[in-house]
Design an enzyme around this catalytic site. Structure first.
Site, PDB file in Angstrom:
ATOM      1  CD1 TRP A  50      92.987  13.997 115.968  1.00 54.43           C
ATOM      2  CD2 TRP A  50      91.134  13.519 114.795  1.00 54.43           C
ATOM      3  NE1 TRP A  50      93.219  14.298 114.653  1.00 54.43           N
ATOM      4  CE2 TRP A  50      92.121  14.015 113.904  1.00 54.43           C
ATOM      5  CE3 TRP A  50      89.891  13.172 114.279  1.00 54.43           C
ATOM      6  CZ2 TRP A  50      91.879  14.159 112.535  1.00 54.43           C
ATOM      7  CZ3 TRP A  50      89.658  13.308 112.917  1.00 54.43           C
ATOM      8  CH2 TRP A  50      90.649  13.791 112.064  1.00 54.43           C
TER       9      TRP A  50
ATOM     10  CG  ASP B 241      91.087   7.735 118.156  1.00 52.56           C
ATOM     11  OD1 ASP B 241      91.902   7.043 117.531  1.00 52.56           O
ATOM     12  OD2 ASP B 241      90.581   8.784 117.692  1.00 52.56           O
TER      13      ASP B 241
ATOM     14  CE  LYS C  65      95.984   9.109 111.917  1.00 51.44           C
ATOM     15  NZ  LYS C  65      96.122  10.277 111.077  1.00 51.44           N
TER      16      LYS C  65
HETATM   17  N1  PMP Z   1      91.416   9.794 115.399  1.00 56.22           N
HETATM   18  C1  PMP Z   1      92.681  10.252 115.311  1.00 56.22           C
HETATM   19  C2  PMP Z   1      93.509  10.318 116.552  1.00 56.22           C
HETATM   20  C3  PMP Z   1      93.184  10.658 114.068  1.00 56.22           C
HETATM   21  O1  PMP Z   1      94.427  11.133 113.985  1.00 56.22           O
HETATM   22  C4  PMP Z   1      92.366  10.557 112.923  1.00 56.22           C
HETATM   23  C5  PMP Z   1      92.861  10.927 111.538  1.00 56.22           C
HETATM   24  N2  PMP Z   1      93.887  11.780 111.438  1.00 56.22           N
HETATM   25  C6  PMP Z   1      91.076  10.101 113.082  1.00 56.22           C
HETATM   26  C7  PMP Z   1      90.618   9.706 114.314  1.00 56.22           C
HETATM   27  C8  PMP Z   1      90.141  10.011 111.901  1.00 56.22           C
HETATM   28  O2  PMP Z   1      90.478   8.900 111.181  1.00 56.22           O
HETATM   29  P1  PMP Z   1      89.903   8.618 109.711  1.00 56.22           P
HETATM   30  O3  PMP Z   1      90.311   9.775 108.863  1.00 56.22           O
HETATM   31  O4  PMP Z   1      90.588   7.341 109.387  1.00 56.22           O
HETATM   32  O5  PMP Z   1      88.439   8.477 109.824  1.00 56.22           O
END
Ligand code: PMP
Length: 373
Positions: free
Chosen positions: A101, A176, A200
């Site tokens: 991520w 994040d 989540k």
């Molecule tokens: N950052 C993290 C730590 C994630 O786990 C996720 C999604 N699993 C995201 C960003 C991306 O988020 P989204 O799919 O809501 O754009």
């Protein structure tokens, strides 16, 4: 009827009490004659829902008054662009890359920041450990430093946020916290901005939470869309455009649920996020301890960096993966398949996963190991 235990990484399980309350209020929210999805976001009913959700989140996470709470759309990936559009000030930004991520965040920032530097990376260890903050190469005068405080895919978590000041940097820290928001308290003295998708630990997909220090507002690049300019969003109480009303309502129900949670008795009783943190530590310990004593299962992350929310693990004999997943499903243990980029299994055990769910998983893993021997 007991529902199965759902180990999805997200969209993830929502507390059953929250789902039941939403179902009960679906057609008529508290005598208004309307369901929440049908309400004007500017009407007094929805404004009450929004204000309660905002103040409950502020209370639960102990968000200081010098931070704004924004309810946005676009998820974590949109924030990968929105953060540099607002905070980079056409200068250098630093990234600490600790998994899939933060890697994605760094790549997206290349489009908007004048310069993107990697201050540290855990890639050499295949992201099984976090680079020690003492060795981070922080840029002088960086506009911000980005970390992903819990890597959902690789299962590494900063159990303590880095203190950038102590590391000689004046840059604001951007976290994040998509996959561990509301699982533990946040040390706001170390944070400039935190963002996370709701799907989540907080509610349905579609809502993104941004918590940002006032002093970081008002510096968006000229190309930043108005609907993504934190200053504009904050000035309109997250209602510059139509906010994700259903997501805010569901998040609000989850915040009320979180406030009702307690752990311990007498003088040792804790409530809310502190109660969840204790529970999350106990749940994670149960699963890691079981994995570590077994030669049949393995988790590769070094112990002090292990996520309490997302626990990737592998079978020593990967030819049994499909059998493992099918057997789990038959026992009411759902969505344990690992992320496609790492394979194996992953158990996501967010706030809504009770200890009994982790106990049921460990019991199944024991049985599967025995029958496979
Ligand atoms: N950052 C993290 C730590 C994630 O786990 C996720 C999604 N699993 C995201 C960003 C991306 O988020 P989204 O799919 O809501 O754009």
């Amino acid at each position: 009827m007991n529902r199965p235990y759902n180990f999805s990484a997200g969209p993830a399980a929502i507390p059953e009490e929250v789902l039941q309350q939403a179902a009960a209020e679906m057609l008529d929210w508290r005598g208004s004659g309307m369901g929440v999805m049908e309400m004007s976001h500017r009407g007094k009913e929805f404004i009450a829902i929004y204000e309660q959700a905002e103040s409950d989140l502020r209370e639960l996470l102990a968000v200081p008054p010098e931070f704004k709470i924004l309810f946005m759309q676009g998820g974590g990936l949109a924030q990968n662009a929105i953060v540099p559009l607002n905070l980079s000030r056409a200068a250098t930004v630093d990234f600490v890359v600790t998994g899939g991520w933060s890697q994605k965040s760094r790549k997206e920032a290349l489009k908007y920041a004048a310069e993107v530097r990697t201050a540290a990376s855990g890639e050499d260890s295949q992201f099984t450990t976090l680079p020690d903050p003492a060795g981070w190469q922080l840029s002088r005068g960086a506009s911000y430093v980005h970390i992903c405080s819990n890597e959902t895919i690789h299962g590494v978590e900063f159990h303590e946020l880095p203190d950038l000041k102590a590391l000689g940097s004046d840059a604001p820290l951007v976290i994040d916290f998509s996959s561990h928001v509301a699982s533990r308290p946040v040390d706001w003295s170390r944070v400039g901005l935190a963002f996370g998708g709701a799907q989540k630990n907080i509610g349905p997909a579609g809502l993104t939470i941004v918590i940002v220090r006032d002093e970081l507002l008002g510096h968006a690049l000229p190309a930043c869309p108005s609907a993504f300019d934190y200053r504009v969003v904050a000035d309109h109480q997250s209602m510059y455009n139509t906010p994700p009303t259903w997501g805010i309502y569901m998040a609000g129900l989850t915040f009320q649920w979180l406030k009702r949670q307690t752990e311990g008795q007498g003088a040792g009783t804790v409530t809310g996020i502190a109660a969840m943190e204790q529970r999350n530590i106990a749940k994670a310990r149960l699963l890691y301890d079981f994995i570590d004593q077994s030669a049949f299962y393995v988790n590769k992350v070094v112990p002090h960096c292990r996520s309490r929310m997302n626990i990737p693990f592998f079978l020593a004999d990967e030819s049994r993966n499909d059998a493992f997943l099918a057997g789990a499903k038959a026992r009411g243990l759902l969505q344990l398949k690992g992320h496609k980029s790492v394979g194996g299994m992953r158990a996501s055990i967010y706030n809504a996963m009770p200890l009994a769910g982790v106990q049921a998983l460990v019991a199944y893993m024991q049985d599967f190991e025995r029958t496979a021997a």
